[in-house]
Design a protein around this motif. Sequence first.
Motif, PDB file in Angstrom:
ATOM      1  N   ILE A   1       0.865  -1.178   0.000  1.00 25.24           N
ATOM      2  CA  ILE A   1       0.000   0.000   0.000  1.00 25.24           C
ATOM      3  C   ILE A   1       0.902   1.229   0.000  1.00 25.24           C
ATOM      4  CG2 ILE A   1      -1.699   1.326   1.315  1.00 25.24           C
ATOM      5  CD1 ILE A   1      -3.007  -1.193   2.126  1.00 25.24           C
ATOM      6  N   TYR A   2       0.862   1.954  -1.103  1.00 23.66           N
ATOM      7  CA  TYR A   2       1.709   3.131  -1.210  1.00 23.66           C
ATOM      8  C   TYR A   2       1.101   4.276  -0.419  1.00 23.66           C
ATOM      9  CZ  TYR A   2       3.865   7.244  -3.309  1.00 23.66           C
ATOM     10  OH  TYR A   2       4.508   8.446  -3.500  1.00 23.66           O
ATOM     11  N   PHE A   3      -0.231   4.307  -0.425  1.00 21.70           N
ATOM     12  CA  PHE A   3      -0.905   5.420   0.228  1.00 21.70           C
ATOM     13  C   PHE A   3      -2.303   5.014   0.650  1.00 21.70           C
ATOM     14  CE2 PHE A   3      -3.989   8.858  -0.176  1.00 21.70           C
ATOM     15  CZ  PHE A   3      -3.445   9.811   0.674  1.00 21.70           C
ATOM     16  N   GLN A   4      -2.694   5.375   1.873  1.00 23.29           N
ATOM     17  CA  GLN A   4      -4.106   5.272   2.225  1.00 23.29           C
ATOM     18  C   GLN A   4      -4.528   6.552   2.916  1.00 23.29           C
ATOM     19  OE1 GLN A   4      -5.453   2.008   4.743  1.00 23.29           O
ATOM     20  NE2 GLN A   4      -7.593   2.604   4.475  1.00 23.29           N
ATOM     21  N   GLY A   5      -5.581   7.161   2.428  1.00 24.08           N
ATOM     22  CA  GLY A   5      -6.050   8.405   3.037  1.00 24.08           C
ATOM     23  C   GLY A   5      -7.033   9.087   2.112  1.00 24.08           C
ATOM     24  N   SER A   6      -7.362  10.312   2.396  1.00 25.44           N
ATOM     25  CA  SER A   6      -8.361  11.008   1.590  1.00 25.44           C
ATOM     26  C   SER A   6      -7.723  11.547   0.310  1.00 25.44           C
ATOM     27  CB  SER A   6      -8.964  12.161   2.386  1.00 25.44           C
ATOM     28  OG  SER A   6      -7.964  13.131   2.596  1.00 25.44           O
ATOM     29  N   VAL A   7      -8.574  11.921  -0.636  1.00 23.83           N
ATOM     30  CA  VAL A   7      -8.088  12.473  -1.896  1.00 23.83           C
ATOM     31  C   VAL A   7      -7.239  13.711  -1.642  1.00 23.83           C
ATOM     32  CG1 VAL A   7      -8.797  13.510  -4.087  1.00 23.83           C
ATOM     33  CG2 VAL A   7     -10.066  11.560  -3.172  1.00 23.83           C
ATOM     34  N   SER A   8      -7.723  14.588  -0.738  1.00 21.37           N
ATOM     35  CA  SER A   8      -6.996  15.849  -0.507  1.00 21.37           C
ATOM     36  C   SER A   8      -5.613  15.604   0.109  1.00 21.37           C
ATOM     37  CB  SER A   8      -7.826  16.778   0.387  1.00 21.37           C
ATOM     38  OG  SER A   8      -8.193  16.092   1.557  1.00 21.37           O
ATOM     39  N   THR A   9      -5.501  14.573   0.960  1.00 20.49           N
ATOM     40  CA  THR A   9      -4.188  14.267   1.534  1.00 20.49           C
ATOM     41  C   THR A   9      -3.206  13.846   0.448  1.00 20.49           C
ATOM     42  OG1 THR A   9      -5.505  13.285   3.286  1.00 20.49           O
ATOM     43  CG2 THR A   9      -3.124  13.152   3.535  1.00 20.49           C
ATOM     44  N   LEU A  10      -3.704  13.015  -0.494  1.00 26.64           N
ATOM     45  CA  LEU A  10      -2.820  12.576  -1.582  1.00 26.64           C
ATOM     46  C   LEU A  10      -2.401  13.768  -2.430  1.00 26.64           C
ATOM     47  CD1 LEU A  10      -1.467  10.204  -3.067  1.00 26.64           C
ATOM     48  CD2 LEU A  10      -3.488  10.050  -4.508  1.00 26.64           C
ATOM     49  N   LEU A  11      -3.356  14.683  -2.669  1.00 23.40           N
ATOM     50  CA  LEU A  11      -3.034  15.858  -3.482  1.00 23.40           C
ATOM     51  C   LEU A  11      -1.941  16.687  -2.819  1.00 23.40           C
ATOM     52  CD1 LEU A  11      -6.564  17.045  -4.708  1.00 23.40           C
ATOM     53  CD2 LEU A  11      -4.786  15.861  -6.013  1.00 23.40           C
TER      54      LEU A  11
ATOM     55  N   LYS B   1       0.180  15.701  -0.550  1.00 19.94           N
ATOM     56  CA  LYS B   1       1.416  14.910  -0.465  1.00 19.94           C
ATOM     57  C   LYS B   1       2.197  15.008  -1.770  1.00 19.94           C
ATOM     58  CE  LYS B   1       3.157  10.287   0.510  1.00 19.94           C
ATOM     59  NZ  LYS B   1       2.876   8.855   0.461  1.00 19.94           N
ATOM     60  N   GLU B   2       1.472  14.971  -2.886  1.00 23.22           N
ATOM     61  CA  GLU B   2       2.133  15.016  -4.186  1.00 23.22           C
ATOM     62  C   GLU B   2       2.263  16.446  -4.715  1.00 23.22           C
ATOM     63  OE1 GLU B   2       3.619  12.453  -5.644  1.00 23.22           O
ATOM     64  OE2 GLU B   2       3.003  11.241  -3.915  1.00 23.22           O
ATOM     65  N   ASN B   3       1.741  17.379  -3.931  1.00 22.92           N
ATOM     66  CA  ASN B   3       1.834  18.783  -4.317  1.00 22.92           C
ATOM     67  C   ASN B   3       1.169  19.068  -5.665  1.00 22.92           C
ATOM     68  OD1 ASN B   3       2.484  21.330  -3.660  1.00 22.92           O
ATOM     69  ND2 ASN B   3       4.698  21.164  -4.057  1.00 22.92           N
ATOM     70  N   GLU B   4      -0.035  18.561  -5.828  1.00 18.29           N
ATOM     71  CA  GLU B   4      -0.777  18.734  -7.080  1.00 18.29           C
ATOM     72  C   GLU B   4      -2.186  19.209  -6.770  1.00 18.29           C
ATOM     73  OE1 GLU B   4      -0.241  18.504 -10.254  1.00 18.29           O
ATOM     74  OE2 GLU B   4       1.726  17.538 -10.448  1.00 18.29           O
ATOM     75  N   THR B   5      -2.870  19.731  -7.769  1.00 18.59           N
ATOM     76  CA  THR B   5      -4.260  20.134  -7.563  1.00 18.59           C
ATOM     77  C   THR B   5      -5.216  19.170  -8.242  1.00 18.59           C
ATOM     78  OG1 THR B   5      -4.045  21.555  -9.476  1.00 18.59           O
ATOM     79  CG2 THR B   5      -3.815  22.598  -7.308  1.00 18.59           C
TER      80      THR B   5
ATOM     81  N   ALA C   1      -1.629  13.793  -9.853  1.00 18.05           N
ATOM     82  CA  ALA C   1      -0.985  13.284  -8.644  1.00 18.05           C
ATOM     83  C   ALA C   1      -0.667  11.802  -8.811  1.00 18.05           C
ATOM     84  CB  ALA C   1      -1.907  13.488  -7.443  1.00 18.05           C
ATOM     85  N   ILE C   2      -1.625  11.059  -9.378  1.00 21.90           N
ATOM     86  CA  ILE C   2      -1.410   9.629  -9.561  1.00 21.90           C
ATOM     87  C   ILE C   2      -0.334   9.363 -10.599  1.00 21.90           C
ATOM     88  CG2 ILE C   2      -2.531   7.566 -10.489  1.00 21.90           C
ATOM     89  CD1 ILE C   2      -5.023   8.485  -8.896  1.00 21.90           C
TER      90      ILE C   2
END
Lengths: 260, 237
Positions: B204-214, B216-220, B225-226
């Motif tokens: 599992i590379y990432f688990q969390g909300s969409v906004s957290t992933l955004l 984390k990856e510094n994207e909008t 981001a993916i």
Amino acid sequence: MNKILKYGFLDLIRSNWLILYTAFYLIVSVGVLMANGDISKSVISLLNVIIILIPLIATLYGIIYYYNSRDYVEMLLAQPITRKSIFMGQFLGLSLSLSTSFVVGTLIPFVFFGVFRSAYLMHFLFLLIAGVFLTFIFCGLSYLLGLANDNKLKGFGLAILLWLFFAIVYDGVVVISLVKYEDYPLEKFTMLSTLINPIDLSRVFIMLKFDTAALFGYTGALFNKFFGSSLGVIVSVAALSLWSIIPTWLIVRTANKKDF
Amino acid sequence: MIRFEELSKSFGKLVVLDKVSATIPKGKIVAVLGPNGSGKTTLIKSLMGMVKPNAGQMYIGEQQINGQSNYRGTIDYLPQISRHPQNLTARELITMLEDIREQKGDARLFVDLFDLESHLDKHLHNLSGGTMQKVSIMLSLMFKNDILILDEPTNGLDPVAIIRLKDYLDEERKAGKTIIFTTHIIPLVEEIADEIIFLLEGHIYFQGSVSTLLSKENETNLERAIANVLLKTTSHE
């Protein structure tokens, strides 16, 4: 399991192939009865047809059915039922519908020819029993081959080889061994070679019912000599049952370990 | 609540899941994402008992479900590819599944949702791909259980059907159901998923909300981001 069996059976019994299969036995039985005009001769003629044809059809139908129903099985795997009930249900549904085709197709013409009033009723019933056994055995073996091989081509190839081996190659090998080792006592070897081929086994099983078993070849004579008719029948039924039970058990075992 | 503990599965030498641990909270929509072959379907199939994991435990609530079968009665599952006995009609399949599961299904809801009335009495081999998918959705979701697991539910659906499915899933979440789905359609994820589980090479590379992933990856934008994540991992190799 009963529910899976019921639905598999209903699904299969409506398919055109099974109707064709039933029609085939109707035509062959009528033909054989008309040509011989005699029930006992007809049973023997039919015997020669079924011991080759039933294994072939059961093998092919079994493997095709397994691959065709794979996605259906996946649907069932998502239901709150055990794998054992799914696969036993599927396999029994398959074998029962093929057996029904065979029994209905042969029974109707024989009934019209008055098999119930003839002295050869038991002989005919033995033919039916052998046919049903062969259906279960070869459906089981080919279903198992499907289960063990996700590659369809490999599964089909192995299934056809299986039939070819038991129906044709096996007898050749036995005869060659008999000729090659004719200086040795071969009774036990011959007996054993019959027990481990379900096709030979069914042939002997029916032949034993005719008092002239000895006329139908070496193995028939041996069975007659060793066991006498009734013990011979018991031994052959026991061996046929083992041949039906072992693949069924292996189907459940393989299915329980498999990833879908 | 659904819980995986150190779940591992390999096919031969290919390690598909490598000690995956995750908790999926009740009442959320969770999207399982990842590139092709990252183990999404294997994870879902393990949960359904269709794939036998080599190691690890799975729980629904407090009940351990490895090797069990009864718990499947509490899950509505839509497989990625679903074919059914081709000689039967959808109506017969509804009765059959109700009979097998010993639950009463609400097929009417989906017949109306996807306009399936005229297809109910056709043999399944006469249905088009999209209609077949609608029928599959009906057959899997009609029991209205508390857990919904959907493997690529939008496959072959037309835009109207996708919207209706989306609205339906939204309603179900409001009713407190737990929904897990896989997809490659990112806008769908942005629209309905509360959480993402991003699988990469069996971890599992990432688990969390969409906004957290955004963040984390510094994207909008989630699609970018993916793509970022995927590019980073491929350049590592």
